[in-house]
Design a protein around this motif. Structure first.
Motif, PDB file in Angstrom:
ATOM      1  N   ILE A   1      13.187  28.134 -13.737  1.00 11.41           N
ATOM      2  CA  ILE A   1      14.132  27.110 -14.794  1.00 11.41           C
ATOM      3  C   ILE A   1      14.930  28.241 -15.429  1.00 11.41           C
ATOM      4  O   ILE A   1      16.264  27.855 -15.498  1.00 11.41           O
ATOM      5  N   GLY A   2      14.727  29.229 -15.987  1.00  8.18           N
ATOM      6  CA  GLY A   2      15.348  30.115 -16.755  1.00  8.18           C
ATOM      7  C   GLY A   2      16.408  30.407 -15.773  1.00  8.18           C
ATOM      8  O   GLY A   2      17.738  30.571 -16.274  1.00  8.18           O
ATOM      9  N   GLY A   3      16.386  31.061 -14.568  1.00  5.56           N
ATOM     10  CA  GLY A   3      17.425  31.315 -13.855  1.00  5.56           C
ATOM     11  C   GLY A   3      18.220  30.195 -13.360  1.00  5.56           C
ATOM     12  O   GLY A   3      19.422  30.390 -13.215  1.00  5.56           O
ATOM     13  N   ALA A   4      17.973  29.001 -13.118  1.00  8.58           N
ATOM     14  CA  ALA A   4      18.616  27.993 -12.955  1.00  8.58           C
ATOM     15  C   ALA A   4      19.701  27.468 -14.197  1.00  8.58           C
ATOM     16  O   ALA A   4      20.568  27.299 -13.925  1.00  8.58           O
ATOM     17  N   VAL A   5      19.079  27.700 -15.200  1.00 15.12           N
ATOM     18  CA  VAL A   5      19.721  27.311 -16.511  1.00 15.12           C
ATOM     19  C   VAL A   5      20.821  28.555 -16.594  1.00 15.12           C
ATOM     20  O   VAL A   5      22.083  28.274 -16.893  1.00 15.12           O
ATOM     21  N   ALA A   6      20.584  29.806 -16.346  1.00 18.97           N
ATOM     22  CA  ALA A   6      21.727  30.813 -16.290  1.00 18.97           C
ATOM     23  C   ALA A   6      22.727  30.406 -15.446  1.00 18.97           C
ATOM     24  O   ALA A   6      23.898  30.619 -15.613  1.00 18.97           O
TER      25      ALA A   6
ATOM     26  N   VAL B   1      17.567  30.556  -7.140  1.00 12.87           N
ATOM     27  CA  VAL B   1      16.696  31.505  -7.828  1.00 12.87           C
ATOM     28  C   VAL B   1      15.694  31.721  -6.909  1.00 12.87           C
ATOM     29  O   VAL B   1      15.198  32.977  -6.689  1.00 12.87           O
ATOM     30  N   GLY B   2      14.852  30.802  -6.553  1.00 11.02           N
ATOM     31  CA  GLY B   2      13.684  30.721  -5.748  1.00 11.02           C
ATOM     32  C   GLY B   2      13.923  31.694  -4.378  1.00 11.02           C
ATOM     33  O   GLY B   2      13.080  32.372  -4.110  1.00 11.02           O
ATOM     34  N   THR B   3      14.968  31.046  -3.766  1.00  7.67           N
ATOM     35  CA  THR B   3      15.359  31.984  -2.441  1.00  7.67           C
ATOM     36  C   THR B   3      15.722  33.295  -2.597  1.00  7.67           C
ATOM     37  O   THR B   3      15.472  34.075  -1.687  1.00  7.67           O
ATOM     38  N   ALA B   4      16.458  33.492  -3.563  1.00  6.22           N
ATOM     39  CA  ALA B   4      17.037  34.921  -4.036  1.00  6.22           C
ATOM     40  C   ALA B   4      16.021  35.924  -4.097  1.00  6.22           C
ATOM     41  O   ALA B   4      16.294  37.254  -3.805  1.00  6.22           O
ATOM     42  N   ALA B   5      14.688  35.319  -4.701  1.00  8.71           N
ATOM     43  CA  ALA B   5      13.618  36.173  -4.842  1.00  8.71           C
ATOM     44  C   ALA B   5      13.319  36.991  -3.878  1.00  8.71           C
ATOM     45  O   ALA B   5      12.669  38.077  -3.655  1.00  8.71           O
ATOM     46  N   PHE B   6      13.417  36.516  -2.500  1.00  5.62           N
ATOM     47  CA  PHE B   6      13.085  37.068  -1.344  1.00  5.62           C
ATOM     48  C   PHE B   6      13.932  38.445  -1.018  1.00  5.62           C
ATOM     49  O   PHE B   6      13.260  39.259  -0.357  1.00  5.62           O
ATOM     50  N   ALA B   7      14.910  38.685  -1.590  1.00  4.40           N
ATOM     51  CA  ALA B   7      15.773  39.729  -1.399  1.00  4.40           C
ATOM     52  C   ALA B   7      15.059  40.830  -1.948  1.00  4.40           C
ATOM     53  O   ALA B   7      15.159  42.030  -1.597  1.00  4.40           O
ATOM     54  N   VAL B   8      14.714  40.720  -3.207  1.00  2.00           N
ATOM     55  CA  VAL B   8      14.007  41.671  -4.321  1.00  2.00           C
ATOM     56  C   VAL B   8      12.684  41.720  -3.568  1.00  2.00           C
ATOM     57  O   VAL B   8      12.287  43.255  -3.639  1.00  2.00           O
TER      58      VAL B   8
ATOM     59  N   GLY C   1      15.412  36.093 -14.676  1.00  2.00           N
ATOM     60  CA  GLY C   1      14.625  35.053 -13.903  1.00  2.00           C
ATOM     61  C   GLY C   1      14.474  35.521 -12.609  1.00  2.00           C
ATOM     62  O   GLY C   1      13.346  35.477 -11.947  1.00  2.00           O
ATOM     63  N   LEU C   2      15.425  36.393 -11.880  1.00  2.00           N
ATOM     64  CA  LEU C   2      15.379  36.826 -10.583  1.00  2.00           C
ATOM     65  C   LEU C   2      14.142  37.937 -10.153  1.00  2.00           C
ATOM     66  O   LEU C   2      13.375  37.770  -9.431  1.00  2.00           O
ATOM     67  N   ALA C   3      14.272  38.831 -11.212  1.00  2.00           N
ATOM     68  CA  ALA C   3      13.299  39.785 -11.225  1.00  2.00           C
ATOM     69  C   ALA C   3      11.803  39.426 -11.368  1.00  2.00           C
ATOM     70  O   ALA C   3      11.040  39.755 -10.758  1.00  2.00           O
ATOM     71  N   SER C   4      11.699  38.496 -12.291  1.00  2.00           N
ATOM     72  CA  SER C   4      10.489  38.117 -12.859  1.00  2.00           C
ATOM     73  C   SER C   4       9.880  36.985 -11.897  1.00  2.00           C
ATOM     74  O   SER C   4       8.551  37.304 -11.744  1.00  2.00           O
TER      75      SER C   4
END
Length: 432
Positions: free
Chosen positions: A133-138, A154-161, A321-324
């Protein structure tokens, strides 16, 4: 050979143009010792990202906007408690070579272990709710992307990390530390620009509250700081990290891990305090509407500190949001593998934990309210992670020479008791 020198052998040595001759070659290598110590840094920085996740943005900014400097003491106390908790957690993994969920599976009755797993999964979902939610708001604040598609991004980008873990734990830890560094920079600039009242900040260190709503926020700050899912993750990052032989070397590594915790969580604590101070200085008593929401904070910063401050806030929120959420997904793996000795495909886990956050965004729940309440849920999960940590780290048969001192155990028990008491009070208030 000293332990730092042995650790430094794992890294390439810098080129030497002229080899030393005679007795000088027996002198200890200071650069080598420094490199050896640096190898011990990293796990706590992964944990620290979760201490500055979007839930912290929501609770700390709301606390500052509503109550000014009143809850400064909560942020400081929660961060000190987190330092002790994460130190015990890191030490537990080092001493036993196993994560906290694995130790629970080995030493708890099977029904209790299954119950522990169930609540840990709920905690992981609540964590992912806040982070997505925080990443989406950003993304909405920066680019005008609607919340639901932003949550998917945001949920998909977490795969890259998360993919960086395949290149080794150092690569993953360095990437997380870089993201944390950008967050720190953004809030450092905003804090200097805001110029908080130092005497009022000092006055905020006096423990006091202003009714049930402030107590609810205090619990949210605690839940956003002493994160239960990070207790599981941190315990999984330290086992077998550095090969040691003998108790002396284990104690040396333990000292290095303590430094790791103090540095990383000291930085995270500074960011949390900066969040509250910026909101308190810029919004409390100002009459600016909506500053107890993330969108309102962004708009308020643009009006009081300028567009640069607002963009910095939004960028920090996005990176947080992305990192966490990457760390949260990793926590889910640690939880299932440890408690149940089961693995599920990363895509399946990511989808399952992402669905509640997307549902909240789809039905239009206020994002900031959802973030604050998710942190309260996390505070209820703290005792289930903290009690086993305290119980295991006081056992000499498990910890050896790294067993807790009696005073350490006493302080940890006191923290656990205070958390349980606070949760009981909040439950009674909600029911009443």
């Amino acid at each position: 050979m000293t332990l730092p020198d042995r650790l430094a052998r794992r890294l390439p040595a810098p080129p030497v143009r002229h080899a030393p001759r005679g007795p000088a070659r027996d002198l200890p290598s200071r650069p080598a010792a420094t490199r050896g110590r640096l190898i011990l840094l990293g796990p706590a920085f992964v944990a620290a990202v979760a201490y500055v996740d979007p839930g912290n943005f929501a609770t700390n900014s709301t606390a500052g906007a509503r109550y000014g400097y009143l809850l400064v003491w909560v942020v400081v106390a929660a961060n000190l408690a987190a330092m002790l908790v994460q130190t015990l957690t890191a030490k537990l993994g080092l001493a036993t070579g196993r994560s906290l969920p694995e130790l629970c599976r080995d030493h708890l009755p099977r029904p209790l272990n299954r119950a522990m797993w169930a609540q840990a999964e709920l905690v992981a979902m609540a964590t992912d709710l806040a982070e997505v939610i925080g990443g989406a708001v950003a993304l909405h604040l920066l680019f005008g992307i609607p919340l639901l598609p932003g949550g998917v991004i945001v949920g998909t980008a977490a795969f890259a990390v998360l993919a960086l873990r395949s290149r080794g734990f150092r690569t993953f830890e360095i990437a997380i530390a870089v993201l944390l560094g950008v967050i720190v920079l953004a809030f450092a600039v905003n804090l200097v620009t805001a110029g908080p009242d130092l005497s009022a900040t000092a006055g905020g260190l006096l423990p006091r509250t202003a009714g049930t709503d402030s107590m609810l926020l205090a619990a949210g700050i605690l839940g956003a700081t002493v994160m239960p899912h990070v207790i599981y993750v941190h315990s999984a990052l330290t086992p077998n990290r550095i090969p040691t032989s003998g108790e002396a070397q284990r104690r040396t590594v333990a000292r290095g891990l303590r430094i790791d915790v103090l540095v990383a969580l000291g930085i995270a604590g500074g960011v949390n305090l900066a969040m509250l101070l910026v909101a308190a200085t810029s919004f409390h008593g100002s009459g600016i509407p909506g500053t107890d929401t993330l969108e309102g904070v962004h708009a308020g910063l643009a009006g009081t500190l300028g567009a640069t401050a607002a963009v910095g806030f939004a960028v920090a929120l996005l990176l947080s949001g992305l990192a966490s959420t990457s760390v949260g997904t990793y926590a889910g793996e640690v939880i299932m593998q440890g408690f149940l000795r089961r693995r599920i495909p990363l895509l399946v886990r990511r989808t399952v934990t992402l669905l509640p956050a997307l549902a909240v965004l789809a039905i239009g729940v206020d994002p900031t309210r959802a973030l604050v309440l998710s942190q309260v849920v996390l505070s209820f999960g703290i005792p289930f992670a903290l009690i086993p940590v305290v119980a295991f780290t006081r056992r000499r048969d498990l910890m050896g020479s790294l067993v807790n001192r009696p005073a350490t155990t006493a302080v940890a028990v006191l923290i656990t008791a205070l958390v349980v008491a606070l949760n009981a009070f909040l439950l009674w208030q909600l029911v009443a």
